[in-house]
Write a protein that holds these residues in place. Structure first.
Motif, PDB file in Angstrom:
ATOM      1  N   GLN A  30       0.859  -1.302   0.029  1.00 24.43           N
ATOM      2  CA  GLN A  30      -0.018   0.052  -0.032  1.00 24.43           C
ATOM      3  C   GLN A  30       0.990   1.307  -0.086  1.00 24.43           C
ATOM      4  O   GLN A  30       2.196   1.122   0.426  1.00 24.43           O
ATOM      5  CB  GLN A  30      -0.855   0.056   1.166  1.00 24.43           C
ATOM      6  N   LYS A  31       0.247   2.267  -0.181  1.00 29.54           N
ATOM      7  CA  LYS A  31       1.135   3.418  -0.625  1.00 29.54           C
ATOM      8  C   LYS A  31       1.909   4.103   0.641  1.00 29.54           C
ATOM      9  O   LYS A  31       3.109   4.465   0.538  1.00 29.54           O
ATOM     10  CB  LYS A  31       0.272   4.703  -0.988  1.00 29.54           C
ATOM     11  N   GLU A  32       1.423   3.712   1.928  1.00 28.39           N
ATOM     12  CA  GLU A  32       1.987   4.372   3.008  1.00 28.39           C
ATOM     13  C   GLU A  32       2.787   3.148   3.610  1.00 28.39           C
ATOM     14  O   GLU A  32       3.290   3.369   4.800  1.00 28.39           O
ATOM     15  CB  GLU A  32       1.048   4.796   3.963  1.00 28.39           C
ATOM     16  N   ASP A  33       3.210   2.271   3.051  1.00 27.11           N
ATOM     17  CA  ASP A  33       4.082   0.897   3.650  1.00 27.11           C
ATOM     18  C   ASP A  33       5.405   1.580   4.234  1.00 27.11           C
ATOM     19  O   ASP A  33       5.997   2.204   3.620  1.00 27.11           O
ATOM     20  CB  ASP A  33       4.065  -0.133   2.574  1.00 27.11           C
ATOM     21  N   LEU A  34       5.690   0.843   5.523  1.00 23.75           N
ATOM     22  CA  LEU A  34       6.929   1.391   6.141  1.00 23.75           C
ATOM     23  C   LEU A  34       8.306   1.158   5.022  1.00 23.75           C
ATOM     24  O   LEU A  34       9.249   1.721   5.200  1.00 23.75           O
ATOM     25  CB  LEU A  34       7.164   0.754   7.181  1.00 23.75           C
ATOM     26  N   CYS A  35       7.978   0.013   4.280  1.00 20.83           N
ATOM     27  CA  CYS A  35       9.106  -0.250   3.279  1.00 20.83           C
ATOM     28  C   CYS A  35       9.077   0.236   1.905  1.00 20.83           C
ATOM     29  O   CYS A  35       9.963   0.882   1.459  1.00 20.83           O
ATOM     30  CB  CYS A  35       9.404  -1.942   3.089  1.00 20.83           C
ATOM     31  N   GLY A  36       7.897   0.489   1.443  1.00 22.88           N
ATOM     32  CA  GLY A  36       7.618   0.995   0.219  1.00 22.88           C
ATOM     33  C   GLY A  36       7.668   2.690   0.134  1.00 22.88           C
ATOM     34  O   GLY A  36       8.095   3.178  -0.966  1.00 22.88           O
ATOM     35  N   ASP A  37       7.086   3.278   1.096  1.00 24.78           N
ATOM     36  CA  ASP A  37       6.946   4.740   0.890  1.00 24.78           C
ATOM     37  C   ASP A  37       8.326   5.357   0.700  1.00 24.78           C
ATOM     38  O   ASP A  37       8.598   6.363  -0.053  1.00 24.78           O
ATOM     39  CB  ASP A  37       6.185   5.183   2.145  1.00 24.78           C
ATOM     40  N   PRO A  38       9.127   5.093   1.795  1.00 22.97           N
ATOM     41  CA  PRO A  38      10.539   5.791   1.554  1.00 22.97           C
ATOM     42  C   PRO A  38      11.315   5.587   0.164  1.00 22.97           C
ATOM     43  O   PRO A  38      11.849   6.383  -0.303  1.00 22.97           O
ATOM     44  CB  PRO A  38      11.457   5.464   2.925  1.00 22.97           C
ATOM     45  N   GLN A  39      10.956   4.228  -0.093  1.00 21.61           N
ATOM     46  CA  GLN A  39      11.529   4.170  -1.544  1.00 21.61           C
ATOM     47  C   GLN A  39      10.970   4.974  -2.658  1.00 21.61           C
ATOM     48  O   GLN A  39      11.860   5.414  -3.570  1.00 21.61           O
ATOM     49  CB  GLN A  39      11.545   2.711  -2.015  1.00 21.61           C
ATOM     50  N   LEU A  40       9.674   5.167  -2.591  1.00 20.69           N
ATOM     51  CA  LEU A  40       9.008   5.968  -3.588  1.00 20.69           C
ATOM     52  C   LEU A  40       9.214   7.266  -3.504  1.00 20.69           C
ATOM     53  O   LEU A  40       9.704   7.732  -4.543  1.00 20.69           O
ATOM     54  CB  LEU A  40       7.665   5.767  -3.245  1.00 20.69           C
ATOM     55  N   LYS A  41       9.665   7.910  -2.427  1.00 21.78           N
ATOM     56  CA  LYS A  41       9.953   9.302  -2.102  1.00 21.78           C
ATOM     57  C   LYS A  41      11.348   9.119  -2.565  1.00 21.78           C
ATOM     58  O   LYS A  41      11.604  10.257  -3.393  1.00 21.78           O
ATOM     59  CB  LYS A  41       9.769   9.318  -0.518  1.00 21.78           C
ATOM     60  N   GLY A  42      12.306   8.269  -2.552  1.00 28.37           N
ATOM     61  CA  GLY A  42      13.569   8.305  -3.080  1.00 28.37           C
ATOM     62  C   GLY A  42      13.719   8.288  -4.550  1.00 28.37           C
ATOM     63  O   GLY A  42      14.304   9.215  -5.123  1.00 28.37           O
ATOM     64  N   VAL A  43      12.861   7.498  -5.317  1.00 27.90           N
ATOM     65  CA  VAL A  43      12.661   7.346  -6.587  1.00 27.90           C
ATOM     66  C   VAL A  43      12.064   8.792  -7.207  1.00 27.90           C
ATOM     67  O   VAL A  43      12.604   9.483  -8.226  1.00 27.90           O
ATOM     68  CB  VAL A  43      11.738   6.353  -7.104  1.00 27.90           C
ATOM     69  N   ASN A  44      10.956   9.338  -6.613  1.00 22.19           N
ATOM     70  CA  ASN A  44      10.482  10.711  -6.851  1.00 22.19           C
ATOM     71  C   ASN A  44      11.481  11.865  -6.928  1.00 22.19           C
ATOM     72  O   ASN A  44      11.605  12.693  -7.600  1.00 22.19           O
ATOM     73  CB  ASN A  44       9.295  11.079  -6.317  1.00 22.19           C
TER      74      ASN A  44
END
Length: 337
Positions: A30-44
């Motif tokens: 999900q969008k706010e996942d503890l592992c996924g969200d910081p990666q998404l922010k880093g990519v962006n």
């Protein structure tokens, strides 16, 4: 008229080849996942820094921790239809479920690239199925960043913090990602003195979690534990619970230091320690994607390991555990919550 032609020619010469390209970012959770969200922010952030203002970026989330296999398959099919319709130049996958779901789709479309971030399963194992690497060099249209857990550094930090480390409990869910990360922990520590200090507690249902938490709390020789109940089934509701939801329960039931998988775990209440910098790892993957859009030969963009770790600590959890932190350890910390 001549001036207009010159201006048009200059515009064509200065227009980047990647203008108007599509980038798809596909998160496993999900969008706010503890592992996924910081990666998404880093990519962006990497995309923002590149100045690719004419490039369309679309994000998708597979919710793989909390939905059924059937619903997951439907989400994958829907995204595949979008891939066919918009033909993105680069697809960036976050974590193993997304990579596993779309790697073959991209391999079948050589005009596209896939850049992965946060893959935990061994690339050697993936390569046996997909045949896209020669050691770390891409031979096809896939590259990316493998997630290093920095488990040796984590163990050394906690041994320094606690003055002893007899046993560390690994409390992990038996879903696919829980098993993959458990295996990675074993692999990172197998040649170290800490390999024999691990105790494994696999859990599938909430009643398993309660029993494991009680045992970890009661066992005198267990000094600390790593909370990895990534997807636990609640039989009473049929719903799946994630580590974010389970954190208060574990913090209440287990009165021992909790080692964080990443600093976001410290934010939700676990003690912390050494962990991969998920934001930086996402930025690494985003940078690889940008280079591909700039025309880099993918064979020159070797797969990477996550290149940075961070040391975090939750002060409230430290207080509840009555842990004394020496000055030299405070000086090591990157983040305090």
């Amino acid at each position: 008229m001549i001036v207009r032609i010159i201006i048009l020619c200059l515009a064509l010469l200065t227009t980047p080849a990647y203008a108007g390209e599509n980038i798809f970012i596909i998160g496993s959770y999900q969008k706010e996942d503890l592992c996924g969200d910081p990666q998404l922010k880093g990519v962006n952030l990497a995309i923002e820094e590149s100045g690719l203002h004419d490039t369309s970026v679309t994000s998708f989330f597979l919710h793989s921790r909390i939905i059924s296999k059937q619903d997951f398959a439907q989400k994958v099919q829907s995204i595949e239809q979008e891939i066919e319709r918009k033909k993105p130049r680069v697809i960036i996958t976050l974590d193993d479920p997304a990579f596993n779901a779309f790697a073959k789709t991209v391999l079948a479309n050589p005009a596209m690239y896939l850049v992965f971030s946060g893959v935990n399963r061994s690339l050697t194992d993936y390569n046996k199925e997909l045949d896209f690497l020669n050691d770390t060099t891409p031979t096809k249209n896939i590259t990316g960043v493998h997630e290093k857990l920095f488990m040796l550094e984590q163990m050394e930090f906690f041994e320094m913090l606690l003055n002893k480390l007899d046993k560390v409990a690994i409390l992990y869910s038996t879903d696919s990602m829980g098993m993959i990360i458990k295996d990675q922990i074993v692999n990172e520590l197998k040649q170290t003195i800490y390999a024999s200090r691990l105790e494994f507690f696999p859990v599938k249902y909430m009643q398993d979690l309660y029993a494991a938490a009680d045992e970890i709390n009661d066992r005198k020789n267990i000094n600390a534990y790593l909370p990895l109940p990534l997807s636990i089934i609640d039989k009473s509701t049929g719903q799946k619970k994630t580590v974010e939801e389970l954190a208060p329960l574990l913090i209440e039931k287990i009165h021992k230091p909790d080692l964080a998988l990443n600093k976001a775990f410290s934010k939700v209440g676990f003690l912390g320690g050494v962990s991969v910098d998920f934001h930086h790892m996402g930025h690494q993957a985003g940078t690889l994607a940008i280079k591909l859009l700039h025309g880099y030969n993918i064979t020159k963009l070797k797969t990477e390991n996550a290149g940075r770790h961070t040391i975090s600590l939750n002060k409230k959890r430290q207080g509840s555990l009555s842990l004394t932190i020496r000055d030299d350890i405070w000086n090591l910390l990157d983040e305090v919550y």
